[in-house]
Scaffold this motif. Structure first.
Motif, PDB file in Angstrom:
ATOM      1  N   ALA A   1      -0.541  -1.329  -4.390  1.00  0.00           N
ATOM      2  CA  ALA A   1       0.397  -1.643  -5.472  1.00  0.00           C
ATOM      3  C   ALA A   1       0.271  -3.110  -5.872  1.00  0.00           C
ATOM      4  O   ALA A   1       0.132  -3.983  -5.010  1.00  0.00           O
ATOM      5  N   PRO A   2       0.321  -3.418  -7.176  1.00  0.00           N
ATOM      6  CA  PRO A   2       0.252  -4.818  -7.618  1.00  0.00           C
ATOM      7  C   PRO A   2       1.417  -5.670  -7.145  1.00  0.00           C
ATOM      8  O   PRO A   2       1.307  -6.885  -7.045  1.00  0.00           O
ATOM      9  N   SER A   3       2.556  -5.037  -6.889  1.00  0.00           N
ATOM     10  CA  SER A   3       3.731  -5.748  -6.411  1.00  0.00           C
ATOM     11  C   SER A   3       4.353  -4.920  -5.303  1.00  0.00           C
ATOM     12  O   SER A   3       4.037  -3.735  -5.147  1.00  0.00           O
ATOM     13  N   PHE A   4       5.203  -5.530  -4.492  1.00  0.00           N
ATOM     14  CA  PHE A   4       5.834  -4.779  -3.425  1.00  0.00           C
ATOM     15  C   PHE A   4       6.582  -3.576  -3.982  1.00  0.00           C
ATOM     16  O   PHE A   4       7.293  -3.665  -4.978  1.00  0.00           O
ATOM     17  N   PHE A   5       6.438  -2.457  -3.306  1.00  0.00           N
ATOM     18  CA  PHE A   5       6.937  -1.150  -3.711  1.00  0.00           C
ATOM     19  C   PHE A   5       8.462  -1.096  -3.685  1.00  0.00           C
ATOM     20  O   PHE A   5       9.086  -1.568  -2.738  1.00  0.00           O
ATOM     21  N   ARG A   6       9.056  -0.498  -4.728  1.00  0.00           N
ATOM     22  CA  ARG A   6      10.494  -0.292  -4.756  1.00  0.00           C
ATOM     23  C   ARG A   6      10.800   1.090  -5.334  1.00  0.00           C
ATOM     24  O   ARG A   6      11.162   1.256  -6.471  1.00  0.00           O
TER      25      ARG A   6
ATOM     26  N   LEU B   1       8.941  -4.768  -6.924  1.00  0.00           N
ATOM     27  CA  LEU B   1       9.847  -5.864  -6.602  1.00  0.00           C
ATOM     28  C   LEU B   1      10.020  -6.765  -7.818  1.00  0.00           C
ATOM     29  O   LEU B   1      11.134  -7.195  -8.136  1.00  0.00           O
ATOM     30  N   ALA B   2       8.930  -7.044  -8.503  1.00  0.00           N
ATOM     31  CA  ALA B   2       8.961  -7.845  -9.727  1.00  0.00           C
ATOM     32  C   ALA B   2       7.942  -7.253 -10.692  1.00  0.00           C
ATOM     33  O   ALA B   2       6.747  -7.284 -10.428  1.00  0.00           O
TER      34      ALA B   2
ATOM     35  N   THR C   1       0.833  -1.199   0.000  1.00  0.00           N
ATOM     36  CA  THR C   1       0.000   0.000   0.000  1.00  0.00           C
ATOM     37  C   THR C   1       0.864   1.243   0.000  1.00  0.00           C
ATOM     38  O   THR C   1       1.847   1.328   0.739  1.00  0.00           O
ATOM     39  N   ILE C   2       0.514   2.208  -0.843  1.00  0.00           N
ATOM     40  CA  ILE C   2       1.189   3.501  -0.868  1.00  0.00           C
ATOM     41  C   ILE C   2       0.297   4.513  -0.164  1.00  0.00           C
ATOM     42  O   ILE C   2      -0.903   4.603  -0.441  1.00  0.00           O
ATOM     43  N   ASN C   3       0.884   5.257   0.754  1.00  0.00           N
ATOM     44  CA  ASN C   3       0.161   6.230   1.557  1.00  0.00           C
ATOM     45  C   ASN C   3       0.822   7.591   1.436  1.00  0.00           C
ATOM     46  O   ASN C   3       1.938   7.718   0.946  1.00  0.00           O
ATOM     47  N   ALA C   4       0.122   8.625   1.936  1.00  0.00           N
ATOM     48  CA  ALA C   4       0.679   9.970   1.966  1.00  0.00           C
ATOM     49  C   ALA C   4       0.246  10.651   3.256  1.00  0.00           C
ATOM     50  O   ALA C   4      -0.842  10.387   3.776  1.00  0.00           O
ATOM     51  N   VAL C   5       1.104  11.527   3.764  1.00  0.00           N
ATOM     52  CA  VAL C   5       0.794  12.247   4.994  1.00  0.00           C
ATOM     53  C   VAL C   5       1.368  13.654   4.904  1.00  0.00           C
ATOM     54  O   VAL C   5       2.481  13.860   4.448  1.00  0.00           O
TER      55      VAL C   5
END
Length: 219
Positions: free
Chosen positions: A77-82, A97-98, A60-64
């Motif tokens: 995100a469909p794949s782990f965030f990088r 990640l992939a 999950t991508i978040n913002a603050v």
């Protein structure tokens, strides 16, 4: 870690008491402060106005808002965030990640695939994008090929820029920062033609690298 675009603060992920979260420190101060609601957060990156930090928790991508507004969800995100980057026009671009790079409105929405790894170029993932000043073009790392590419939001073709052991980041007034053979280098870079020029300059030795392809520097 990520230096804010105004050059006043740095955001980073750190653990205290077994809890990992995002921290902020002013570059003219010694003490850092945790950002409420960012528990489990990692890989922070800034909005262009230096008022908001985006970060990942798992897929999950978040913002603050750094002034204290609640954390909001940007997307799953469909794949782990990088690695992520945020343009002046409100586009977030992030790596996987992939898989390839994805774009999503900073206000939230569904991710859209922008790039696809090319097995013929020894790529299984595209990671750690970084927008150039025009907000349209971006740099990214081909993994595990250790190659820096230039992409565009409106064009599928990519241009090979350099071979490096880390992601690359543009630094005004016209340098590309990257790591090669355990040295952080700065090489003159023409953002208009997307070409390296001259010889690289040594900035620092032995920056931290990890197996995910990231490096501990920001500008």
């Amino acid at each position: 870690l990520a230096v804010s675009p105004d050059g006043q603060r740095v955001a980073f992920a750190a653990s205290r008491g077994g809890i990992q979260q995002i921290w902020i420190r002013s570059l003219d101060a010694l003490d850092a402060q945790p950002v409420a609601g960012t528990e489990g957060g990692t890989q922070p990156f800034w909005s262009p106005d230096s008022r908001t930090i985006a970060f990942a928790t798992g897929t999950t991508i978040n913002a603050v808002d750094v002034l204290g507004c609640p954390v909001r969800r940007v997307c799953s995100a469909p794949s782990f965030f990088r690695g992520g980057t945020w343009s002046q026009s409100g586009v977030i671009l992030y790596g996987s990640l992939a898989g390839g790079l994805f774009r999503v409105p900073a206000s939230g929405g569904e991710p859209v695939l922008v790039t696809k790894p090319d097995g013929a170029r020894n790529e299984s993932a595209h990671r750690f994008p970084s927008f150039l000043p025009d907000g349209q073009h971006f740099l990214y790392s081909g993994f595990p090929s250790s190659t820096i590419w230039l992409g565009s939001l409106d064009r599928a073709e990519a241009k090979r820029v350099a071979v490096a052991d880390s992601p690359a980041q543009y630094a005004a007034p016209g340098y590309l920062l990257f790591v090669r053979q355990a040295v952080l280098l700065a090489q003159p870079f023409d953002a208009n033609s997307a070409t390296l020029q001259g010889e690289p300059l040594s900035v620092a030795r032995d920056p931290i690298l990890d197996w995910k392809g990231s490096a501990a520097f920001s500008a």
